[in-house]
Design an enzyme around this catalytic site. Structure first.
Site, short mmCIF file in Angstrom:
data_model
loop_
_atom_site.label_atom_id
_atom_site.label_comp_id
_atom_site.label_asym_id
_atom_site.label_seq_id
_atom_site.Cartn_x
_atom_site.Cartn_y
_atom_site.Cartn_z
N ASP A 1 -1.69 8.58 15.50
CA ASP A 1 -2.13 7.23 15.87
C ASP A 1 -1.33 6.81 17.10
O ASP A 1 -0.56 7.61 17.65
CB ASP A 1 -1.97 6.25 14.70
CG ASP A 1 -0.51 5.89 14.45
OD1 ASP A 1 0.38 6.62 14.95
OD2 ASP A 1 -0.26 4.87 13.78
N GLN B 1 -6.90 -3.21 12.53
CA GLN B 1 -7.32 -4.45 13.17
C GLN B 1 -6.18 -5.35 13.55
O GLN B 1 -6.35 -6.25 14.35
CB GLN B 1 -8.17 -5.29 12.18
CG GLN B 1 -9.39 -4.61 11.72
CD GLN B 1 -10.17 -4.11 12.86
OE1 GLN B 1 -10.55 -2.96 12.86
NE2 GLN B 1 -10.40 -4.91 13.88
N TYR C 1 -7.96 10.20 12.27
CA TYR C 1 -6.67 9.60 11.92
C TYR C 1 -6.68 9.09 10.48
O TYR C 1 -5.80 9.40 9.68
CB TYR C 1 -6.31 8.44 12.88
CG TYR C 1 -5.31 7.53 12.23
CD1 TYR C 1 -3.98 7.94 12.11
CD2 TYR C 1 -5.70 6.35 11.61
CE1 TYR C 1 -3.06 7.18 11.43
CE2 TYR C 1 -4.80 5.57 10.91
CZ TYR C 1 -3.48 5.99 10.82
OH TYR C 1 -2.59 5.25 10.11
N CYS D 1 15.83 13.91 22.51
CA CYS D 1 14.74 13.22 23.21
C CYS D 1 14.74 13.58 24.71
O CYS D 1 15.65 13.20 25.46
CB CYS D 1 14.90 11.72 23.02
SG CYS D 1 13.60 10.79 23.85
N TRP E 1 0.81 -1.22 0.00
CA TRP E 1 0.00 0.00 0.00
C TRP E 1 0.84 1.27 0.00
O TRP E 1 0.34 2.37 -0.13
CB TRP E 1 -0.97 0.00 1.19
CG TRP E 1 -0.32 -0.34 2.48
CD1 TRP E 1 0.31 0.51 3.31
CD2 TRP E 1 -0.23 -1.63 3.08
NE1 TRP E 1 0.79 -0.16 4.39
CE2 TRP E 1 0.46 -1.49 4.28
CE3 TRP E 1 -0.68 -2.91 2.71
CZ2 TRP E 1 0.73 -2.56 5.13
CZ3 TRP E 1 -0.41 -3.98 3.56
CH2 TRP E 1 0.28 -3.80 4.75
N ARG E 2 2.17 1.10 0.14
CA ARG E 2 3.03 2.29 0.05
C ARG E 2 3.48 2.53 -1.38
O ARG E 2 4.13 3.52 -1.67
CB ARG E 2 4.26 2.10 0.94
CG ARG E 2 3.90 2.19 2.39
CD ARG E 2 5.14 2.35 3.23
NE ARG E 2 4.78 2.48 4.62
CZ ARG E 2 5.51 2.01 5.63
NH1 ARG E 2 6.64 1.38 5.37
NH2 ARG E 2 5.12 2.17 6.86
N GLU F 1 -5.59 1.07 5.40
CA GLU F 1 -5.70 1.72 6.71
C GLU F 1 -6.78 1.05 7.57
O GLU F 1 -6.59 0.83 8.76
CB GLU F 1 -6.01 3.21 6.56
CG GLU F 1 -4.81 4.03 6.10
CD GLU F 1 -3.65 3.98 7.07
OE1 GLU F 1 -3.87 3.79 8.28
OE2 GLU F 1 -2.50 4.09 6.61
S1 SF4 Z 1 15.72 8.13 22.14
FE1 SF4 Z 1 14.50 6.32 22.54
S2 SF4 Z 1 12.61 7.09 23.43
FE2 SF4 Z 1 13.61 8.82 22.48
S3 SF4 Z 1 12.73 8.91 20.43
FE3 SF4 Z 1 14.58 7.70 20.27
S4 SF4 Z 1 13.90 5.58 20.52
FE4 SF4 Z 1 12.25 6.90 21.25
#
Ligand code: SF4
Length: 334
Positions: free
Chosen positions: A135, A38, A117, A205, A20-21, A33
């Site tokens: 999502d 499911q 979504y 992060c 589907w891509r 989708e």
């Molecule tokens: S550092 Fe770890 S928690 Fe943060 S975005 Fe990347 S994979 Fe996810």
């Protein structure tokens, strides 16, 4: 580099090649989708290929009977989604779309079974409309990247995450951006043991910096599960049995099953159950006894909605997973 650019760069190297891509046909994207809501990708692939082959366009799906659609859907669960799929196809053929599967978010949102979504996914993947998808994967990645403690299943949380996803969106390549973010959640920032050591976003992060990765995302409440006791009966006469189609207002509308009673109402309590199956649904735990009642002669007057059917023809009916499991156990009797 901006977060979106890093994600797209990562996606270019890590994406799975999925059928589907390879298309921008909004009908096929919609099909994928709905099926993927499911199930996991591996199992979803079989269903997608089956549906796309049998119904290569929306006209073919709309022209099918609901029974055929349910039969092809069998095993995926959540049968209301299959019925919605069929209804939406008819809507496209007969409504204001005049047979053209829509690509705009606003028109997609009016189709039965298409929520925010799914509408965002189809509009951005097929026509690059700049709408952000949110999502489960996206919730998780955003909750970790920005270390957000707001529960994702609260109204406030949904708004907050939607706004953040919209801010992050690359307006030049919204389709690519959305796919990259979702795929990143599916493969890199996974629910359990995310691959932080190889993550291209680890420097940005906040959850990693704050050591809260395992606590993100936050969910407010667990779903309450209702327990139901169902008693099913195989009324058997030679190679035939009695069955009926479930009505509306409860689970499995439109699917077929054996005669059934619920709670304290048990027909033939003197007959011990041949077996019991526990079946877990999202909001219900079904504990189901199955009894075999062998008849010397056929039932003359049937309650309305019931039919007598041969075992062979019974196998062609669309049934829920629970009944298909019972069918396997009963097959030795026929
Ligand atoms: S550092 Fe770890 S928690 Fe943060 S975005 Fe990347 S994979 Fe996810």
């Amino acid at each position: 580099m901006e977060i979106s650019q890093i994600l797209q760069f990562w996606y270019d190297r890590n994406r799975r090649d999925l059928p589907w891509r390879r298309t921008r046909d909004p009908y096929l994207i919609w099909l994928s989708e709905i099926i993927l809501q499911q199930t996991r990708v591996a199992q979803g692939m079989d269903y997608y290929l089956k549906f796309a082959e049998r119904f290569p366009n929306v006209a073919a799906l709309a022209a099918a009977s609901e029974d055929e659609v349910l039969k092809l859907w069998q095993g995926l669960g959540y049968y209301s989604r299959a019925r919605n799929l069929h209804t939406a196809a008819i809507q496209v053929m007969e409504g204001e779309c005049r047979g053209q599967f829509p690509t705009r978010y606003s028109a997609l949102s009016r189709l039965k079974g298409v929520g925010p979504y799914t509408a965002a996914a189809i509009a951005s993947f097929s026509a690059d409309e700049p709408v952000a998808v949110v999502d489960g994967n996206v919730y998780r990645v955003l909750a970790r990247l920005f270390d957000i403690p707001t529960p994702i299943d609260s109204t406030g949380g949904q708004k907050e995450f939607q706004a953040l996803a919209t801010q992050l969106l690359d307006p030049q390549h919204p389709g690519l951006h959305n796919q990259a973010l979702m795929e990143f959640g599916a493969l890199q920032c996974t629910p359990l043991s995310p691959h932080c050591d190889t993550c291209p976003l680890s420097g940005k992060c906040l959850a990693l910096a704050n050591r809260t990765v395992g606590e993100r995302p936050v969910k407010a409440g667990k779903v309450k599960v209702r327990e139901r006791r169902l008693h099913y009966y195989l009324f058997k006469y030679k190679d035939t049995l009695w069955v009926h189609q479930r009505g509306s207002g409860d689970i499995w509308q439109g699917l077929w099953e054996f005669p059934v009673t619920e709670g304290d109402e048990i027909l033939h309590p003197e007959v011990p159950a041949a077996f019991t199956i526990r079946h877990q649904l999202t909001h219900q735990l079904l504990i189901c006894d199955f009894r075999i009642i062998s008849l010397q002669e056929p039932i003359r007057t049937l309650p309305s909605g019931y039919i007598q059917i041969t075992w062979q023809n019974w196998q062609k009916k669309a049934v829920a997973k629970l009944i298909s499991e019972a069918n396997r156990k009963f097959s030795v009797l026929f």
